[in-house]
Design a protein around this motif. Sequence first.
Motif, PDB file in Angstrom:
ATOM      1  N   UNK A 201      77.643  73.610 109.070  1.00 42.18           N
ATOM      2  CA  UNK A 201      77.684  72.455 108.181  1.00 42.18           C
ATOM      3  C   UNK A 201      78.377  71.277 108.862  1.00 42.18           C
ATOM      4  N   UNK A 202      79.438  71.562 109.586  1.00 41.07           N
ATOM      5  CA  UNK A 202      80.134  70.495 110.310  1.00 41.07           C
ATOM      6  C   UNK A 202      79.217  69.887 111.370  1.00 41.07           C
ATOM      7  N   UNK A 203      78.469  70.765 112.048  1.00 41.58           N
ATOM      8  CA  UNK A 203      77.543  70.266 113.073  1.00 41.58           C
ATOM      9  C   UNK A 203      76.467  69.399 112.436  1.00 41.58           C
ATOM     10  N   UNK A 204      75.889  69.877 111.344  1.00 44.27           N
ATOM     11  CA  UNK A 204      74.817  69.124 110.689  1.00 44.27           C
ATOM     12  C   UNK A 204      75.348  67.809 110.127  1.00 44.27           C
ATOM     13  N   UNK A 205      76.503  67.861 109.493  1.00 47.18           N
ATOM     14  CA  UNK A 205      77.112  66.646 108.957  1.00 47.18           C
ATOM     15  C   UNK A 205      77.412  65.642 110.058  1.00 47.18           C
ATOM     16  N   UNK A 206      77.848  66.140 111.218  1.00 46.32           N
ATOM     17  CA  UNK A 206      78.152  65.254 112.342  1.00 46.32           C
ATOM     18  C   UNK A 206      76.886  64.575 112.853  1.00 46.32           C
ATOM     19  N   UNK A 207      75.786  65.329 112.863  1.00 46.35           N
ATOM     20  CA  UNK A 207      74.512  64.713 113.255  1.00 46.35           C
ATOM     21  C   UNK A 207      74.139  63.598 112.289  1.00 46.35           C
ATOM     22  N   UNK A 208      74.277  63.883 110.999  1.00 41.10           N
ATOM     23  CA  UNK A 208      73.968  62.866 109.996  1.00 41.10           C
ATOM     24  C   UNK A 208      74.788  61.616 110.219  1.00 41.10           C
ATOM     25  N   UNK A 209      76.097  61.809 110.401  1.00 43.67           N
ATOM     26  CA  UNK A 209      76.994  60.669 110.581  1.00 43.67           C
ATOM     27  C   UNK A 209      76.682  59.906 111.869  1.00 43.67           C
ATOM     28  N   UNK A 210      76.362  60.658 112.930  1.00 36.85           N
ATOM     29  CA  UNK A 210      76.094  60.004 114.216  1.00 36.85           C
ATOM     30  C   UNK A 210      74.812  59.183 114.159  1.00 36.85           C
ATOM     31  N   UNK A 211      73.742  59.787 113.621  1.00 37.62           N
ATOM     32  CA  UNK A 211      72.456  59.086 113.572  1.00 37.62           C
ATOM     33  C   UNK A 211      72.552  57.875 112.649  1.00 37.62           C
ATOM     34  N   UNK A 212      73.212  58.064 111.526  1.00 35.94           N
ATOM     35  CA  UNK A 212      73.388  56.973 110.580  1.00 35.94           C
ATOM     36  C   UNK A 212      74.272  55.883 111.192  1.00 35.94           C
ATOM     37  N   UNK A 213      75.349  56.296 111.840  1.00 40.15           N
ATOM     38  CA  UNK A 213      76.297  55.342 112.423  1.00 40.15           C
ATOM     39  C   UNK A 213      75.696  54.547 113.563  1.00 40.15           C
ATOM     40  N   UNK A 214      74.829  55.204 114.328  1.00 43.04           N
ATOM     41  CA  UNK A 214      74.204  54.511 115.457  1.00 43.04           C
ATOM     42  C   UNK A 214      73.004  53.685 115.003  1.00 43.04           C
ATOM     43  N   UNK A 215      72.698  53.782 113.703  1.00 44.58           N
ATOM     44  CA  UNK A 215      71.579  53.044 113.115  1.00 44.58           C
ATOM     45  C   UNK A 215      70.295  53.311 113.883  1.00 44.58           C
ATOM     46  N   UNK A 216      70.080  54.599 114.135  1.00 47.33           N
ATOM     47  CA  UNK A 216      68.835  54.995 114.797  1.00 47.33           C
ATOM     48  C   UNK A 216      67.733  55.190 113.771  1.00 47.33           C
ATOM     49  N   UNK A 217      68.117  55.010 112.502  1.00 47.04           N
ATOM     50  CA  UNK A 217      67.166  55.333 111.447  1.00 47.04           C
ATOM     51  C   UNK A 217      66.245  54.168 111.093  1.00 47.04           C
ATOM     52  N   UNK A 218      66.148  53.157 111.962  1.00 44.29           N
ATOM     53  CA  UNK A 218      65.248  52.048 111.661  1.00 44.29           C
ATOM     54  C   UNK A 218      63.806  52.418 111.973  1.00 44.29           C
ATOM     55  N   UNK A 219      63.617  53.129 113.070  1.00 43.98           N
ATOM     56  CA  UNK A 219      62.264  53.396 113.547  1.00 43.98           C
ATOM     57  C   UNK A 219      61.564  54.498 112.783  1.00 43.98           C
ATOM     58  N   UNK A 220      61.864  55.728 113.128  1.00 41.79           N
ATOM     59  CA  UNK A 220      61.167  56.877 112.562  1.00 41.79           C
ATOM     60  C   UNK A 220      61.529  57.067 111.093  1.00 41.79           C
ATOM     61  N   UNK A 221      60.507  57.189 110.282  1.00 41.55           N
ATOM     62  CA  UNK A 221      60.748  57.284 108.849  1.00 41.55           C
ATOM     63  C   UNK A 221      61.480  58.570 108.482  1.00 41.55           C
TER      64      UNK A 221
END
Lengths: 297, 170
Positions: A201-221
């Motif tokens: 859960x910590x690993x998955x949550x960290x991925x969420x925070x990292x991807x969201x924080x790096x704002x990589x979520x603009x491209x791929x839906x």
Amino acid sequence: MELLCLEMDTVIRARPDPNLLYDERVLQSLLTIEERFLPQCSYFKCVQKDIQPFMRRMVATWMLEVCEEQKCEEEVFPLAMNYLDRFLAVVPTRKCNLQLLGAVCMFLASKLKETRPLTAEKLCIYTDNSIKPQELLEWELVVLGKLKWNLAAVTPNDFIEHIMRKLPLPKEKLALIRKHVQTFIALCATDFNFAMYPPSMIATGSFGAAICGLQLDNGDQSLWGDNLTDLLAKITNTEVDCLKACQEQIERVLVSSLREGRRQQQQQQQEQAGPRSKALDELDQSSTPTDVRDIDL
Amino acid sequence: MCRTMSINLSKRILTALSNGPTRRNLFGPVDREQLQLEYQDSLRKDLEDASRRWGFDFLTETPLEGGDFQWEGISGTKVPALYRSCMVGAVEVLRPRGASGLGSAAAQSGKENIPRTPNRDSLKPQSLEKTPEKTQSNNQSNKLKRKQTNITDFYQAKRRVVATPRKSGQ
């Protein structure tokens, strides 16, 4: 022809093994056994009398600094914290022995994970010689006994590659994302609130925070907000709500520790500069970000 | 670009969390006597637990009454050399010589517990021959050698196999 024997002082590491990393069964096994290595209870309530949560944070921060300074492998620090929590969950410990325990845990984790482990002498120096190598070696035995020699604990780091390959991430960003995830995992290990969470859960949550924080979520839906959470939750069989809560908690810890760091810095500057800079500092403080997206990662 | 960005975050978090030099004493002086007592106490308890678990008194080396296991003595020569109690003494007697070389090599690199080739200058050939492993396993290895198949044995066997069809063909 010349025959050369080169013995370099570099750490030799194995290549990533596709048999381990690209096999679904490995991930499933990790998920099955991870709970076995969690601390047995929330020990500040039921076991410890002398030590308090802020002391755990102190020793954890010190351990993280030592690991960074000694360029330990990434998983050494989270693994050492796992040992520390598991020990404290069963043995009432006095605060004057907490740093010794931290040093022992790093000593063990480093021996398990590194080709060139930290030495007892070096660790003692980092305690400002408040403990002796002999004591470290003696307590190594004590800690080993209490951990029942179960040292190969599952850490959040074990999940990184398994999760990463299932996300539609741009190739050129992988190294950056991995680094950020590792940083979030280390940050979680310094905070007792995460000690009882399953590593996946910590690993998955960290991925969420990292991807969201790096704002990589603009491209791929599929990397947009809820889509990302759903995807992540599916990979590690985590409840979506738990995962969301965990990710938000990670973001809060990140923001508050950066804010705390800023406050400390200002305090130091203030002490150096005298009262005149006060107004400026207040101005500065109001611009401290309160959302992970505002932080220029 | 990526690298500088990534280093930034972890550096920033680290500086945010840390205060002062890494080398520091966190919680004041350690009570050495108390620590020693707790250490002895903990080891004794571990030993007691193990005795109960295995139904065996490890100090007197005798089985305990009413345990889950039935203990049976066997001759020391039947177990691998590793498990023989005399080994500990042998290693310690022989160690100082070899260990001084290894110790200094480890000290130079600042790492320990790693097997490494000692400096050629610091270790003379004689002392290499006297490494504890070799001395201890001398008896064992002689025995093993006798049992071990020589490569020439294999050649003989092969010759016979090749020869057989020829004989039958005659």
